[in-house]
Scaffold this motif. Structure first.
Motif, mmCIF file in Angstrom:
data_model
loop_
_atom_site.group_PDB
_atom_site.id
_atom_site.type_symbol
_atom_site.label_atom_id
_atom_site.label_comp_id
_atom_site.label_asym_id
_atom_site.label_seq_id
_atom_site.Cartn_x
_atom_site.Cartn_y
_atom_site.Cartn_z
ATOM 1 N N ALA A 155 -3.210 15.243 6.195
ATOM 2 C CA ALA A 155 -4.215 14.383 5.587
ATOM 3 C C ALA A 155 -3.470 13.446 4.649
ATOM 4 C CB ALA A 155 -5.263 15.201 4.823
ATOM 5 N N ALA A 156 -4.156 12.405 4.164
ATOM 6 C CA ALA A 156 -3.489 11.451 3.274
ATOM 7 C C ALA A 156 -4.519 10.691 2.454
ATOM 8 C CB ALA A 156 -2.625 10.472 4.077
ATOM 9 N N ILE A 157 -4.029 10.088 1.392
ATOM 10 C CA ILE A 157 -4.801 9.138 0.588
ATOM 11 C C ILE A 157 -4.118 7.787 0.729
ATOM 12 C CG2 ILE A 157 -5.490 8.470 -1.745
ATOM 13 C CD1 ILE A 157 -5.305 11.471 -2.459
ATOM 14 N N LEU A 158 -4.896 6.754 0.987
ATOM 15 C CA LEU A 158 -4.378 5.394 1.031
ATOM 16 C C LEU A 158 -4.724 4.685 -0.273
ATOM 17 C CD1 LEU A 158 -3.126 2.928 2.464
ATOM 18 C CD2 LEU A 158 -5.418 2.438 3.383
ATOM 19 N N GLY A 212 0.818 -1.210 0.000
ATOM 20 C CA GLY A 212 0.000 0.000 0.000
ATOM 21 C C GLY A 212 0.852 1.260 0.000
ATOM 22 N N LYS A 213 0.212 2.359 -0.381
ATOM 23 C CA LYS A 213 0.894 3.651 -0.491
ATOM 24 C C LYS A 213 0.073 4.724 0.212
ATOM 25 C CE LYS A 213 2.233 5.152 -4.610
ATOM 26 N NZ LYS A 213 2.143 5.718 -5.992
ATOM 27 N N LEU A 214 0.763 5.612 0.914
ATOM 28 C CA LEU A 214 0.148 6.820 1.462
ATOM 29 C C LEU A 214 0.665 8.025 0.692
ATOM 30 C CD1 LEU A 214 0.393 6.115 5.299
ATOM 31 C CD2 LEU A 214 -1.699 6.185 3.935
ATOM 32 N N VAL A 215 -0.250 8.753 0.051
ATOM 33 C CA VAL A 215 0.088 10.042 -0.564
ATOM 34 C C VAL A 215 -0.261 11.093 0.475
ATOM 35 C CG1 VAL A 215 -0.269 11.593 -2.503
ATOM 36 C CG2 VAL A 215 -0.472 9.119 -2.835
ATOM 37 N N VAL A 216 0.740 11.831 0.936
ATOM 38 C CA VAL A 216 0.623 12.601 2.175
ATOM 39 C C VAL A 216 0.643 14.105 1.917
ATOM 40 C CG1 VAL A 216 1.703 13.043 4.415
ATOM 41 C CG2 VAL A 216 1.768 10.745 3.427
ATOM 42 N N ALA A 217 -0.323 14.788 2.498
ATOM 43 C CA ALA A 217 -0.279 16.247 2.611
ATOM 44 C C ALA A 217 0.322 16.564 3.972
ATOM 45 C CB ALA A 217 -1.677 16.843 2.493
ATOM 46 N N THR A 218 1.509 17.164 3.976
ATOM 47 C CA THR A 218 2.168 17.443 5.245
ATOM 48 C C THR A 218 1.689 18.756 5.871
ATOM 49 O OG1 THR A 218 4.012 18.542 4.111
ATOM 50 C CG2 THR A 218 4.212 16.169 4.534
ATOM 51 N N HIS A 251 -9.790 8.223 1.787
ATOM 52 C CA HIS A 251 -9.362 9.478 2.399
ATOM 53 C C HIS A 251 -8.993 9.192 3.852
ATOM 54 C CE1 HIS A 251 -10.575 12.319 -0.738
ATOM 55 N NE2 HIS A 251 -11.674 11.616 -0.899
ATOM 56 N N LEU A 252 -7.872 9.745 4.310
ATOM 57 C CA LEU A 252 -7.488 9.597 5.708
ATOM 58 C C LEU A 252 -7.232 10.969 6.319
ATOM 59 C CD1 LEU A 252 -4.849 6.682 5.566
ATOM 60 C CD2 LEU A 252 -7.319 6.494 5.938
ATOM 61 N N THR A 253 -7.656 11.139 7.544
ATOM 62 C CA THR A 253 -7.239 12.325 8.297
ATOM 63 C C THR A 253 -5.791 12.136 8.741
ATOM 64 O OG1 THR A 253 -7.889 11.390 10.427
ATOM 65 C CG2 THR A 253 -9.599 12.591 9.177
#
Length: 371
Positions: free
Chosen positions: A137-140, A89-95, A120-122
């Motif tokens: 926030a992030a996308i899984l 799996g991958k997390l695309v992360v907004a820092t 969508h992830l908090t």
């Protein structure tokens, strides 16, 4: 007309071998030519070995379609042949808040591309999965992963040879000429220099795509896109890997940006960056560790001082220069260059490895349906 081979493929990287396999599956006799002493020594051996979900690419593009199709086929291929992989799996992360809009756009693009299982992830949910992560926030993307690309290429070679084809190394392609009755005459260099005839020809030589096309008699110069070398370096972490999943910040213009992976051996690797170069230079400047450290601490603030060591470099065959938008894969058949039986591939960079089985099928279908 009788030919020495039904199909000749230039380049024994992942894409060339996948093209050879797809043609072999259709009952054709296949010759794969590789200038290096071993298969997969170019672009295919100097990458992240990431299996991409298909998140980023414009809907309807070859990259979007072939990445999703290729990724699905690749997992089945790896599992059935017991080649090492990990669907981590991958997390695309907004820092930070300012990056949320960018990852939202990726989510929408990926959904339109048919990527499965996106969430969508908090920031709190992302940290629950990866406690050391700095995430607003992030996308899984659960379909993303890693695999043994060399084991994969060996399996492709094995299937070509099992079907009666040949993969020949230390055999540089030196040019081709269309024959009056159809097919092409192909010149092969090296110690065993020879000339063979082939009904079909596929050029998939990665960084040499433009050079190879230019050696084919009658290939129009106007159909050869300008090529650029996009160099990326990698640094390895000294110490325990901090995350199990792939970690990607929002992409940069023209590239996905410096990301994190825990490789199949359990070690943490960061990269690649992007710098345009004129030659195939695979050196890694240790001084770049400082920039890498600054970048990585955006999503992993506790990266220790001095913990990065130079690892390796790769060069991507880009069709765009600095500041230009990233174009699609280019698969040039007769409608482009007016040469029967020829398919020339340009700009097969990321996600070319993930897409390779689907690229092979697309190439084989186009050539055999029109042959």
């Amino acid at each position: 007309m009788s030919f020495d081979f039904d199909a000749t493929v230039v380049g024994a990287g992942a894409v060339g071998l996948a093209c050879g396999r797809a043609l072999s599956k259709r009952g054709l006799t296949v010759l794969v030519l590789e200038k290096e002493r071993h298969i997969g020594q170019g672009v295919s051996s100097r990458n992240s070995e990431v299996i991409h979900g298909g998140l980023y690419y414009p809907t309807g593009s070859l990259k979007a379609r072939l990445c999703v199709e290729g990724r699905r086929a690749l997992y089945d291929f790896l599992a059935s042949r017991k080649i090492d992989y990990r669907k981590c799996g991958k997390l695309v992360v907004a820092t930070q808040e300012a990056e949320v809009e960018r990852i939202e756009a990726i989510f929408e693009q990926a959904t339109a591309n048919g990527v499965e299982g996106l969430e969508h992830l908090t920031g709190a949910q992302a940290r629950a999965l990866e406690p050391e992560l700095n995430a607003h926030a992030a996308i899984l993307s659960p379909e993303s992963g890693l695999f043994d690309s060399h084991g994969y290429m060996l399996a492709l070679q094995g299937e070509i040879e099992d079907a009666g084809g040949s993969v020949v190394v230390s055999a540089p392609f030196e040019g081709a000429e269309p024959l009056p009755g159809g097919g092409l005459s192909v010149r092969v260099g090296g110690e065993g220099a020879m000339q063979v005839t082939s009904r079909l020809l596929v050029t998939a030589p990665g960084l040499s795509a433009q050079t190879v096309a230019a050696t084919i008699v009658g290939y129009p110069a106007s159909d050869i896109p300008a090529g650029h070398f996009g160099k990326g370096v990698y640094f390895r972490l000294v110490g325990k890997a901090p995350f199990d999943r792939l970690i990607y910040p929002p992409p940069l213009p023209g590239a996905l940006g410096t990301h994190y992976r825990k490789d199949l051996g359990g070690q943490a690797v960061f990269g690649p960056d992007l710098a345009y170069v004129e030659t195939e230079d695979y050196s890694v400047d240790p001084a770049k560790a400082e920039d890498f450290t600054t970048y990585i601490r955006r999503f992993w603030p506790s990266l220790p001082d001095g913990a990065l060591t130079p690892d390796y470099a790769g060069i991507r065959p880009k069709l765009h220069g600095p500041g230009e938008s990233q174009p699609d894969f280019q698969l040039h058949g007769r409608e482009h260059h007016s040469i029967d039986g020829l398919m020339a591939l340009f700009g097969i960079e990321s996600p070319g490895l993930t897409s390779s089985l689907a690229i092979g099928e697309a190439v084989a279908a186009a050539l055999t349906e029109t042959a």
